[in-house]
Write a protein that holds these residues in place. Structure first.
Motif, PDB file in Angstrom:
ATOM      1  N   ARG A   1       0.815  -1.216   0.000  1.00  0.00           N
ATOM      2  CA  ARG A   1       0.000   0.000   0.000  1.00  0.00           C
ATOM      3  C   ARG A   1       0.848   1.265   0.000  1.00  0.00           C
ATOM      4  N   ARG A   2       1.934   1.261   0.801  1.00  0.00           N
ATOM      5  CA  ARG A   2       2.823   2.422   0.890  1.00  0.00           C
ATOM      6  C   ARG A   2       4.127   2.014   1.558  1.00  0.00           C
ATOM      7  N   GLU A   3       5.116   2.905   1.522  1.00  0.00           N
ATOM      8  CA  GLU A   3       6.382   2.658   2.213  1.00  0.00           C
ATOM      9  C   GLU A   3       6.169   2.815   3.713  1.00  0.00           C
ATOM     10  N   TYR A   4       6.878   2.022   4.494  1.00  0.00           N
ATOM     11  CA  TYR A   4       6.884   2.124   5.951  1.00  0.00           C
ATOM     12  C   TYR A   4       8.320   2.127   6.428  1.00  0.00           C
ATOM     13  N   SER A   5       8.578   2.834   7.519  1.00  0.00           N
ATOM     14  CA  SER A   5       9.888   2.729   8.148  1.00  0.00           C
ATOM     15  C   SER A   5       9.926   1.399   8.890  1.00  0.00           C
ATOM     16  N   ARG A   6      11.113   0.943   9.218  1.00  0.00           N
ATOM     17  CA  ARG A   6      11.249  -0.314   9.955  1.00  0.00           C
ATOM     18  C   ARG A   6      10.490  -0.234  11.284  1.00  0.00           C
ATOM     19  N   THR A   7      10.617   0.889  11.965  1.00  0.00           N
ATOM     20  CA  THR A   7       9.948   1.065  13.256  1.00  0.00           C
ATOM     21  C   THR A   7       8.434   1.005  13.117  1.00  0.00           C
ATOM     22  N   GLU A   8       7.887   1.679  12.111  1.00  0.00           N
ATOM     23  CA  GLU A   8       6.438   1.652  11.882  1.00  0.00           C
ATOM     24  C   GLU A   8       5.965   0.231  11.595  1.00  0.00           C
ATOM     25  N   LEU A   9       6.703  -0.464  10.743  1.00  0.00           N
ATOM     26  CA  LEU A   9       6.336  -1.831  10.377  1.00  0.00           C
ATOM     27  C   LEU A   9       6.390  -2.742  11.596  1.00  0.00           C
ATOM     28  N   ALA A  10       7.406  -2.574  12.427  1.00  0.00           N
ATOM     29  CA  ALA A  10       7.518  -3.378  13.647  1.00  0.00           C
ATOM     30  C   ALA A  10       6.304  -3.128  14.555  1.00  0.00           C
ATOM     31  N   ARG A  11       5.904  -1.868  14.689  1.00  0.00           N
ATOM     32  CA  ARG A  11       4.732  -1.540  15.528  1.00  0.00           C
ATOM     33  C   ARG A  11       3.467  -2.198  14.987  1.00  0.00           C
ATOM     34  N   LYS A  12       3.308  -2.134  13.674  1.00  0.00           N
ATOM     35  CA  LYS A  12       2.123  -2.752  13.061  1.00  0.00           C
ATOM     36  C   LYS A  12       2.098  -4.258  13.321  1.00  0.00           C
ATOM     37  N   LEU A  13       3.246  -4.893  13.185  1.00  0.00           N
ATOM     38  CA  LEU A  13       3.309  -6.341  13.410  1.00  0.00           C
ATOM     39  C   LEU A  13       3.120  -6.682  14.891  1.00  0.00           C
ATOM     40  N   GLU A  14       3.626  -5.828  15.784  1.00  0.00           N
ATOM     41  CA  GLU A  14       3.412  -6.044  17.223  1.00  0.00           C
ATOM     42  C   GLU A  14       1.925  -5.984  17.556  1.00  0.00           C
ATOM     43  N   GLN A  15       1.208  -5.082  16.897  1.00  0.00           N
ATOM     44  CA  GLN A  15      -0.236  -4.966  17.126  1.00  0.00           C
ATOM     45  C   GLN A  15      -0.966  -6.231  16.715  1.00  0.00           C
ATOM     46  N   LYS A  16      -0.377  -6.971  15.780  1.00  0.00           N
ATOM     47  CA  LYS A  16      -0.976  -8.236  15.331  1.00  0.00           C
ATOM     48  C   LYS A  16      -0.545  -9.395  16.237  1.00  0.00           C
ATOM     49  N   THR A  17       0.148  -9.060  17.302  1.00  0.00           N
ATOM     50  CA  THR A  17       0.593 -10.017  18.340  1.00  0.00           C
ATOM     51  C   THR A  17       1.583 -11.063  17.844  1.00  0.00           C
ATOM     52  N   PHE A  18       2.473 -10.671  16.942  1.00  0.00           N
ATOM     53  CA  PHE A  18       3.559 -11.563  16.560  1.00  0.00           C
ATOM     54  C   PHE A  18       4.669 -11.446  17.595  1.00  0.00           C
ATOM     55  N   ALA A  19       5.449 -12.498  17.752  1.00  0.00           N
ATOM     56  CA  ALA A  19       6.564 -12.497  18.696  1.00  0.00           C
ATOM     57  C   ALA A  19       7.660 -11.547  18.207  1.00  0.00           C
ATOM     58  N   ALA A  20       8.335 -10.893  19.148  1.00  0.00           N
ATOM     59  CA  ALA A  20       9.367  -9.910  18.822  1.00  0.00           C
ATOM     60  C   ALA A  20      10.482 -10.508  17.964  1.00  0.00           C
ATOM     61  N   GLU A  21      10.900 -11.745  18.285  1.00  0.00           N
ATOM     62  CA  GLU A  21      11.985 -12.362  17.499  1.00  0.00           C
ATOM     63  C   GLU A  21      11.535 -12.683  16.074  1.00  0.00           C
TER      64      GLU A  21
END
Length: 153
Positions: free
Chosen positions: A20-40
């Protein structure tokens, strides 16, 4: 229909977002954290996406700067927003240099154009002038750019 985030691996979710659009690494990490994926899992996924050239903070920063310039925003505000999105200062500085060179951005003229779109005069009273100064300051322009814009209007 796309599978829900609980069924889809983090890579698939990240690629859907990046489509959909470019994301920074930090933004992408936050989005994935919201989906409850493990940090590693998130870190491994993002490292792989960067290695494959699918995610790039440099590309994100350049795209972000161009979009904000088109909105009539100044350097101060753009730098602050990049910082909030987790973009390293060195990457932001390099991205500004690239965009300024490619797009021939003149921050003084951008301030003038931004002011002219909103106001037809520099203001007859000190109160009106202060309103215009605040408007440009909130948009992220520095003192010299604001003075230039008011003097040229």
């Amino acid at each position: 229909m796309f599978p829900s985030s609980h069924e889809a691996p983090p890579r698939e979710v990240a690629i859907q977002l990046l489509a959909r659009r470019e994301y920074s690494r930090t933004e992408l990490a936050r989005k994935l954290e919201q989906k409850t994926f493990a940090a590693e899992d998130i870190d491994a996924c993002l490292d792989a996406l960067i290695e494959q050239g699918l995610q790039s903070d440099e590309r994100f920063a350049e795209s972000f700067i161009r979009s904000r310039v088109n909105r009539g925003q100044g350097v101060i505000r753009i730098k602050g927003e990049l910082r909030q999105r987790g973009v390293d200062q060195e990457i932001a500085t390099a991205a500004f240099a690239t965009v300024e060179e490619r797009e021939a951005v003149d921050w003084f003229e951008l301030a003038r154009d931004t002011l002219a779109r909103r106001f037809s005069s520099p203001g007859a009273t000190p109160k009106e002038r202060a309103k215009r100064e605040r408007f440009l300051a909130m948009r992220g322009f520095d003192f010299d750019q604001i003075r230039y814009a008011l003097d040229c209007l």
